[in-house]
Design a protein around this motif. Sequence first.
Motif, PDB file in Angstrom:
ATOM      1  N   LEU A 211       0.768  -1.253  -0.080  1.00  0.00           N
ATOM      2  CA  LEU A 211      -0.081  -0.032   0.038  1.00  0.00           C
ATOM      3  C   LEU A 211       0.864   1.406  -0.048  1.00  0.00           C
ATOM      4  O   LEU A 211       0.369   2.395  -0.430  1.00  0.00           O
ATOM      5  CB  LEU A 211      -0.839   0.015   1.405  1.00  0.00           C
ATOM      6  CG  LEU A 211      -1.991  -0.955   1.096  1.00  0.00           C
ATOM      7  CD1 LEU A 211      -2.860  -0.920   2.341  1.00  0.00           C
ATOM      8  CD2 LEU A 211      -2.895  -0.975  -0.127  1.00  0.00           C
ATOM      9  N   ASP A 212       2.113   1.230   0.455  1.00  0.00           N
ATOM     10  CA  ASP A 212       2.959   2.492   0.494  1.00  0.00           C
ATOM     11  C   ASP A 212       3.322   2.776  -0.839  1.00  0.00           C
ATOM     12  O   ASP A 212       3.265   4.011  -1.047  1.00  0.00           O
ATOM     13  CB  ASP A 212       4.070   2.288   1.786  1.00  0.00           C
ATOM     14  CG  ASP A 212       3.689   2.107   3.000  1.00  0.00           C
ATOM     15  OD1 ASP A 212       2.523   2.397   3.274  1.00  0.00           O
ATOM     16  OD2 ASP A 212       4.553   1.709   3.950  1.00  0.00           O
ATOM     17  N   ALA A 215       0.402   4.249  -2.865  1.00  0.00           N
ATOM     18  CA  ALA A 215       0.162   5.591  -2.637  1.00  0.00           C
ATOM     19  C   ALA A 215       1.224   6.558  -3.213  1.00  0.00           C
ATOM     20  O   ALA A 215       0.914   7.476  -3.893  1.00  0.00           O
ATOM     21  CB  ALA A 215       0.005   5.672  -1.220  1.00  0.00           C
ATOM     22  N   ASP A 216       2.695   5.902  -3.209  1.00  0.00           N
ATOM     23  CA  ASP A 216       3.533   6.707  -3.912  1.00  0.00           C
ATOM     24  C   ASP A 216       3.318   6.988  -5.527  1.00  0.00           C
ATOM     25  O   ASP A 216       3.288   7.995  -6.085  1.00  0.00           O
ATOM     26  CB  ASP A 216       4.629   6.102  -3.567  1.00  0.00           C
ATOM     27  CG  ASP A 216       5.908   6.910  -3.569  1.00  0.00           C
ATOM     28  OD1 ASP A 216       5.784   8.049  -3.434  1.00  0.00           O
ATOM     29  OD2 ASP A 216       7.041   6.320  -4.226  1.00  0.00           O
ATOM     30  N   GLN A 219       0.205   9.041  -6.268  1.00  0.00           N
ATOM     31  CA  GLN A 219       0.338  10.303  -6.206  1.00  0.00           C
ATOM     32  C   GLN A 219       1.394  11.068  -7.491  1.00  0.00           C
ATOM     33  O   GLN A 219       1.149  11.758  -8.202  1.00  0.00           O
ATOM     34  CB  GLN A 219       1.408  10.645  -4.998  1.00  0.00           C
ATOM     35  CG  GLN A 219       1.726  12.391  -4.625  1.00  0.00           C
ATOM     36  CD  GLN A 219       2.381  12.472  -3.418  1.00  0.00           C
ATOM     37  OE1 GLN A 219       3.185  11.731  -2.921  1.00  0.00           O
ATOM     38  NE2 GLN A 219       1.644  13.387  -2.849  1.00  0.00           N
ATOM     39  N   GLN A 247      -8.535  -1.817   3.262  1.00  0.00           N
ATOM     40  CA  GLN A 247      -7.765  -0.377   3.680  1.00  0.00           C
ATOM     41  C   GLN A 247      -8.147   0.671   2.717  1.00  0.00           C
ATOM     42  O   GLN A 247      -8.298   1.980   3.134  1.00  0.00           O
ATOM     43  CB  GLN A 247      -6.452  -0.586   4.159  1.00  0.00           C
ATOM     44  CG  GLN A 247      -6.166  -1.208   5.400  1.00  0.00           C
ATOM     45  CD  GLN A 247      -6.417  -0.608   6.679  1.00  0.00           C
ATOM     46  OE1 GLN A 247      -6.423   0.802   6.330  1.00  0.00           O
ATOM     47  NE2 GLN A 247      -6.665  -0.825   7.593  1.00  0.00           N
ATOM     48  N   LEU A 251      -9.880   3.988   4.032  1.00  0.00           N
ATOM     49  CA  LEU A 251      -9.041   5.451   4.136  1.00  0.00           C
ATOM     50  C   LEU A 251      -9.764   6.312   3.102  1.00  0.00           C
ATOM     51  O   LEU A 251      -9.689   7.294   3.268  1.00  0.00           O
ATOM     52  CB  LEU A 251      -7.588   5.017   3.611  1.00  0.00           C
ATOM     53  CG  LEU A 251      -6.791   4.386   4.727  1.00  0.00           C
ATOM     54  CD1 LEU A 251      -5.333   3.774   4.201  1.00  0.00           C
ATOM     55  CD2 LEU A 251      -6.605   5.429   5.690  1.00  0.00           C
ATOM     56  N   LYS A 255     -11.145   8.592   5.773  1.00  0.00           N
ATOM     57  CA  LYS A 255     -10.234   9.726   5.986  1.00  0.00           C
ATOM     58  C   LYS A 255     -10.011  10.605   4.922  1.00  0.00           C
ATOM     59  O   LYS A 255      -9.090  11.502   4.739  1.00  0.00           O
ATOM     60  CB  LYS A 255      -8.603   8.951   6.041  1.00  0.00           C
ATOM     61  CG  LYS A 255      -8.582   8.295   7.601  1.00  0.00           C
ATOM     62  CD  LYS A 255      -7.627   9.013   8.373  1.00  0.00           C
ATOM     63  CE  LYS A 255      -7.367   8.497   9.875  1.00  0.00           C
ATOM     64  NZ  LYS A 255      -6.228   8.175  10.075  1.00  0.00           N
ATOM     65  N   TYR A 257      -8.855   9.942   2.085  1.00  0.00           N
ATOM     66  CA  TYR A 257      -7.308   9.878   1.739  1.00  0.00           C
ATOM     67  C   TYR A 257      -7.539   9.779   0.216  1.00  0.00           C
ATOM     68  O   TYR A 257      -7.855   9.057  -0.614  1.00  0.00           O
ATOM     69  CB  TYR A 257      -6.654   8.708   2.175  1.00  0.00           C
ATOM     70  CG  TYR A 257      -5.287   8.393   2.156  1.00  0.00           C
ATOM     71  CD1 TYR A 257      -4.383   9.370   2.265  1.00  0.00           C
ATOM     72  CD2 TYR A 257      -4.964   7.347   1.445  1.00  0.00           C
ATOM     73  CE1 TYR A 257      -3.058   9.233   2.225  1.00  0.00           C
ATOM     74  CE2 TYR A 257      -3.546   7.344   0.984  1.00  0.00           C
ATOM     75  CZ  TYR A 257      -2.639   8.192   1.454  1.00  0.00           C
ATOM     76  OH  TYR A 257      -1.314   7.877   1.056  1.00  0.00           O
ATOM     77  N   LEU A 259      -5.207   9.647  -2.415  1.00  0.00           N
ATOM     78  CA  LEU A 259      -4.474   8.752  -3.186  1.00  0.00           C
ATOM     79  C   LEU A 259      -5.093   7.264  -3.282  1.00  0.00           C
ATOM     80  O   LEU A 259      -4.660   6.661  -4.260  1.00  0.00           O
ATOM     81  CB  LEU A 259      -2.776   8.767  -2.605  1.00  0.00           C
ATOM     82  CG  LEU A 259      -2.333   9.989  -2.699  1.00  0.00           C
ATOM     83  CD1 LEU A 259      -0.837   9.870  -1.891  1.00  0.00           C
ATOM     84  CD2 LEU A 259      -2.207  10.663  -3.762  1.00  0.00           C
ATOM     85  N   PHE A 260      -5.843   7.070  -2.247  1.00  0.00           N
ATOM     86  CA  PHE A 260      -6.559   5.889  -2.283  1.00  0.00           C
ATOM     87  C   PHE A 260      -8.208   6.194  -2.974  1.00  0.00           C
ATOM     88  O   PHE A 260      -8.993   5.273  -2.955  1.00  0.00           O
ATOM     89  CB  PHE A 260      -6.733   5.021  -1.161  1.00  0.00           C
ATOM     90  CG  PHE A 260      -5.389   4.432  -0.987  1.00  0.00           C
ATOM     91  CD1 PHE A 260      -4.335   4.374  -1.904  1.00  0.00           C
ATOM     92  CD2 PHE A 260      -4.983   3.805   0.382  1.00  0.00           C
ATOM     93  CE1 PHE A 260      -3.248   3.673  -1.637  1.00  0.00           C
ATOM     94  CE2 PHE A 260      -3.841   3.199   0.568  1.00  0.00           C
ATOM     95  CZ  PHE A 260      -3.025   3.260  -0.423  1.00  0.00           C
TER      96      PHE A 260
END
Lengths: 450, 321
Positions: A211-212, A215-216, A219, A247, A251, A255, A257, A259-260
């Motif tokens: 997931l990291d 997201a990267d 972006q 998740q 997210l 949140k 979020y 990027l997701f």
Amino acid sequence: MALSGLEIYKLLPKTNCKDCGFPTCLAFAMQIAAKKVELSKCPHVSEQAQVALESASRPPIRLVTIGTDEQKLEIGNETVMFRHEETFYHPTGLAVLLEDTLAEAAFDEQLTQINKLKFERVGQQININLIALKCSSNQENTFTDKVKQALNQSQFPLILMSDNPQLLKSAAILAKDKRPLLYTANKDNWQLFAELAKELSLPLAVKAENLDELADLAQKISQAGVEDLVLDSGTKPLAEKLNDLTQIRRLALKKAYRLFGFPTLAMTSSGDSYQEITEAAVYIAKYAGIVVIKGVSPWEVLPLLTLRQNIYTDPQKPLQVEPKVYEIGQVNEQSPVLVTTNFSLSYYTVEAEVEASRIPAYIISSYAEGLSVLTAWAAEKFTAETITKTLNECGIKEKVKHQEVIIPGYVAVLSGKLEEDSGWKVRVGPKEASGIPAFLRSLKQNIKGD
Amino acid sequence: MSVELLKEKWSNTINSLTIGATKEQGGSRTSIITAGGESTLPYLFSEGEMPHRPVIAMEIFDVEPTDWPPVLKEPFKDVLNNPVEWAKKCVNKYQAQSLCLKLQGAHPDFGNLSADQAAATVKSVLGAVGVPLIILGCGNDEKDAAILPKCCEVAKGENCLFGDATEKNYKTLTAACLADGHNIIAESPIDINIAKQVNILISDMGFDLNKIAINPTIGALGYGMEYAYSIMERARLAALSGDKMLAMPFICFVGQEAWRAKEAKGPQAEHPQWGPEAERGPVWEATTAVSMLVAGADILVMRHPQAVAIVRGTIEKLMEK
């Protein structure tokens, strides 16, 4: 995510000038939050505030469209984690994998098979949505030829699959009017993919192993100007994949979020065709925007399409049919009359069995708020009174010469009261719809015997 | 980029329910099973535990079933009229970890067998296999009230799971299970409030909450499955958030429902567009089962050996960490 009235208030000039028609900026802000007025009613609002409000009013998960016209698939724009909280809006797209290394005849046969993956259930057509065409040959020409063939022989929109954006380019140009999904940008190739997607205005799938990294990548590609993304967190054990899909959805919704804030794609990894079906079932139930499978047999695909139909049914609005008299087959004034509720599952189950019996008949779907027979009976929506009302008002009396109605076996208890209220003779049908053909056949013989 | 994950924290766990008792525990089972115990939504292992993997119980009848389609009868065709042999086949050939014995023969329409006859079947099945038993009445309230206490009695000490207790008819079975130390299935008609109510009624009789399983009455894939799916999700969310009267494991009668579906049993000759029923039937049952697993099912009662094998494989994958 939507802003509260107070958050909006902070973005306004706070002058209470009343030019918007409201006594104070706060009152105006509350009305915007309630979506009753537009921000544009305020002539003094700053550009900065406009941008902030606009981005806040964007849906938390972007709606992405693949394909065009009637065959287009729209995914994303979901609002809840659990269907009982509201509903799930955009059914998972089911994609079937097809490799360009197949010999022409075999490829042709697969396409023919894929085109047949359309079924009719409870009055809806359910079908697969996409062909995931994979460039396994690593030959640009081979791939382009197969894309041409798929475009010619099938209506389904395409996912064009290769890690090498250069190999994909001519195929993407060829198919661009049909708006295929490009699959897939990863950490090594993303620049070229982003350029291609931007140039052709096509949706782009993004894949990373965790997931990291996902997201990267989302972006970087968003910043490069691609708006329509589809997220894939890679191949991993089933529970981990379920965790990722959860998740990403959570997210994005809880949140905001960004990027997701895109629909997801899950590719099955099971080699065994039975495990592939259950794996895909987990992804359909739990949030995947697209699921790619290898199986093309109807017995593999039908359960998945049915599951999708179930999960994406609005829990607040059971599927209903119009309450009226339906004529099945070449009916005449002596044809039997069956009554059920207007819950579509009840109606279509009865309809299918009446059709199977090959005995022409009338089916009356009596209005019962879309509840099934037993539930409607328990809730007093399917009673002697409601059925009598239906018999009187639906027009069946003008269609048949007899006055005899068949009721579902589960509500046999209604017969006495219904005969009394309606004046019709009541016959108790079978409890399960599957007994209808035998029931109608014996009825026919009895009548002949009379 | 490091994504800050959003993890749910729950205040309550689902009860663990054990079926069966070994010799040391006062029974005669060679194995026992435990279901439930979750402290997370299904399979989200980063947020809590699932200490016990979901259990599959294979369903057998005391009398030959009348409405099973050929595909479902085929694997059992030599044993359908003999519950003891049927039980042995499930355990020895299909590695069933538990069995669900339905006492259909007690029903007035299917033989009207007496309490003594039903109890004798229970006793002989218990004698023939070592796995824990789930035992169901015939579905006729009057007959079940007559046969089940006797069956509870002959199975005393074996810590079986008996069903079903309903809102209108729970006292006899609850008293019998209480007297003979069995677990009980609390049935509710796809309704979360009634599910809770039945649990309260049963526990008011002094019944241990840890010995209750919820039967949310599911539908087959394509036939209302989604109603139970959402009721189960709602109940599980409530349970994990602290509602102890809903914190029971779910038992789902998957086989019974799935094999009523036309898509499961309809022959290819009548539905050429659907493909062979020998594949389609078991897959329909397996897909129904997996949908229920995702919603939180703890015990699946299933029928076709192939469907059982598929779902066993899927549980394996879901539990892989």
